[in-house]
Scaffold this motif. Sequence first.
Motif, PDB file in Angstrom:
ATOM      1  N   LEU A 365       0.826  -1.200   0.000  1.00 10.54           N
ATOM      2  CA  LEU A 365       0.000   0.000   0.000  1.00 10.54           C
ATOM      3  C   LEU A 365       0.862   1.252   0.000  1.00 10.54           C
ATOM      4  O   LEU A 365       0.339   2.372   0.012  1.00 10.54           O
ATOM      5  N   GLY A 366       2.176   1.072  -0.023  1.00  7.84           N
ATOM      6  CA  GLY A 366       3.101   2.189  -0.064  1.00  7.84           C
ATOM      7  C   GLY A 366       3.956   2.169  -1.312  1.00  7.84           C
ATOM      8  O   GLY A 366       3.459   2.301  -2.423  1.00  7.84           O
ATOM      9  N   TYR A 367       5.258   1.936  -1.155  1.00  5.28           N
ATOM     10  CA  TYR A 367       6.207   2.109  -2.254  1.00  5.28           C
ATOM     11  C   TYR A 367       6.942   0.815  -2.574  1.00  5.28           C
ATOM     12  O   TYR A 367       7.410   0.109  -1.673  1.00  5.28           O
ATOM     13  N   SER A 368       7.076   0.524  -3.854  1.00  4.49           N
ATOM     14  CA  SER A 368       7.862  -0.606  -4.334  1.00  4.49           C
ATOM     15  C   SER A 368       8.304  -0.317  -5.758  1.00  4.49           C
ATOM     16  O   SER A 368       7.552   0.271  -6.541  1.00  4.49           O
ATOM     17  N   SER A 369       9.523  -0.726  -6.106  1.00  6.86           N
ATOM     18  CA  SER A 369      10.038  -0.540  -7.463  1.00  6.86           C
ATOM     19  C   SER A 369       9.711  -1.702  -8.380  1.00  6.86           C
ATOM     20  O   SER A 369      10.139  -1.722  -9.533  1.00  6.86           O
ATOM     21  N   SER A 370       8.973  -2.685  -7.889  1.00  7.16           N
ATOM     22  CA  SER A 370       8.585  -3.811  -8.730  1.00  7.16           C
ATOM     23  C   SER A 370       7.284  -3.479  -9.447  1.00  7.16           C
ATOM     24  O   SER A 370       6.314  -3.035  -8.830  1.00  7.16           O
ATOM     25  N   TYR A 371       7.272  -3.694 -10.754  1.00 13.78           N
ATOM     26  CA  TYR A 371       6.039  -3.487 -11.500  1.00 13.78           C
ATOM     27  C   TYR A 371       5.030  -4.553 -11.117  1.00 13.78           C
ATOM     28  O   TYR A 371       5.369  -5.717 -10.982  1.00 13.78           O
TER      29      TYR A 371
END
Length: 515
Positions: A365-371
């Motif tokens: 629900l926040g941040y991730s660099s995975s598509y």
Amino acid sequence: TGKSSLKFQLINQREDFSFALFSGGLSDPKLVAVSNVISFANPKAPLYPRLSQGKSWNEMTVTWTSGYNVIEAVPFVEWGMKGESQTRSPAGTLTFHQNDMCAPPARTVGWRDPGFIHTSFLKDLWPSSVYAPQLTSFLRQMMNEQCVPNTVFIFAFRYTYKFGHKLVDGSYVWSKSYSFKSSPYPGQDSLQRVVIFGDMGKAERDGSNEYSNYQPGSLNTTDQLIKDLKNIDIVFHIGDITYANGYISQWDQFTSQVERIASTVPYMIASGNHERDAPNSGSFYDGNDSGGECGVIAETMFYVPAENRAKFWYSTDYGMFHFCIADSEHDWREGSEQYKFIEKCLASVDRRKQPWLIFVAHRVLGYSSSYWKDASFGEPMGRESLQGLWQKYKVDIAFFGHIHNYERTCPVYQGQCMHVGKSHYSGTVNGTIHVVVGGGGSHLSAFGPTQTSWSLYKDSDFGFVKLTAYNHSSLLFEYKKSSDGNVYDSFTISRDYRDVLACVHDGCEPTTLGS
């Protein structure tokens, strides 16, 4: 023709076993032979204990599985401080049925009778560590003062327990004996160590596995936790627990696999898509990732201190930590019932007593660099709905699973790093560190090609996070790989209470001009 042998490890699942040999492979299987029947001495035996924190700090729950219904045997736990007289506490009994499942395969070919799930509440526990000045003085004398001056001895209360059933004929069936350390009082200043990971699943110790080998890192993670168990106080498995996906016998396999951990420290879980999501079942996402389980099995097999276990959100305290556990598979948007819970949970903590405020959910629900599916970073609606709360209440770290890798951000708000540095943070809490820790065991996820400014460390490998609170001012964060247990990423936080009170952008109420 010829002769060969294979060894398999069988666990007690309340039924006899037999083996079938097929030729023709998976594409054209033909039954060649069936083995003799293999039986357990007591297929109904009480097994697979799992501890959980209760709704108050001085309560521990013990849940286990057996083949005994309450009409044939009374379940209970015998427990007490190690070496002292023991007491008995009754247990409640639950189960679920095939028509409780929401879709195939759980409702059809994956169905298997789960036995009976028993939970007992052990209450009025003494806090885990206390300072005993009279005993300290005595021990110093016994040691002839051969210790560092002003040495303080901290004593942990350890409880032993075993669970059993009293049969109608008056005889007893017992489990093995286990032990646990009680939880610290909220705000208690003592060493406290927390492990967090998601998406672990299960695997077979005999080398066999399910066809897809979906959780190749599961045993490594389990074994590293067992190896370090003396240095772990509580575990959070934040969704995608077993990957049974509607094949219900695999829940027994999982609880057997984690028994040494879950019988010793509280094993707290969160709800993931592979526990909850089923079509037309009220889940926020309408797929069938649970294989038709629709949350029924997870909420029965594991106790959590939620007001309504069908809505898998709850708060729990562990000494200087306050945890807000969200259920990403139910609506968390502003105005929803869960949004109100999240705000209440974040607002309720006294940061002078519990400086370390942790938010947990399964999906990012926040941040991730995975598509993920729509080529977005995590769940955009999650950030839009919740980052205002994280900022307002100065959440230290937000943990997520779902994406099967490890990633850590800077303290971030609205896509911007709010603090320079990578290994140490001090002063005001002006952003939340987001951590994806979904590499517990399931097949790994790749990162997208875009280099994001807020991402500080990425690792597409199996691992888990350990938090160590030394006191109210010092916290150590460590990311460890499951392959060797070594630390590959870490940082520290040091600050005072006034740093939590200090105003930051969107983090303070308006002030008045009145004097």
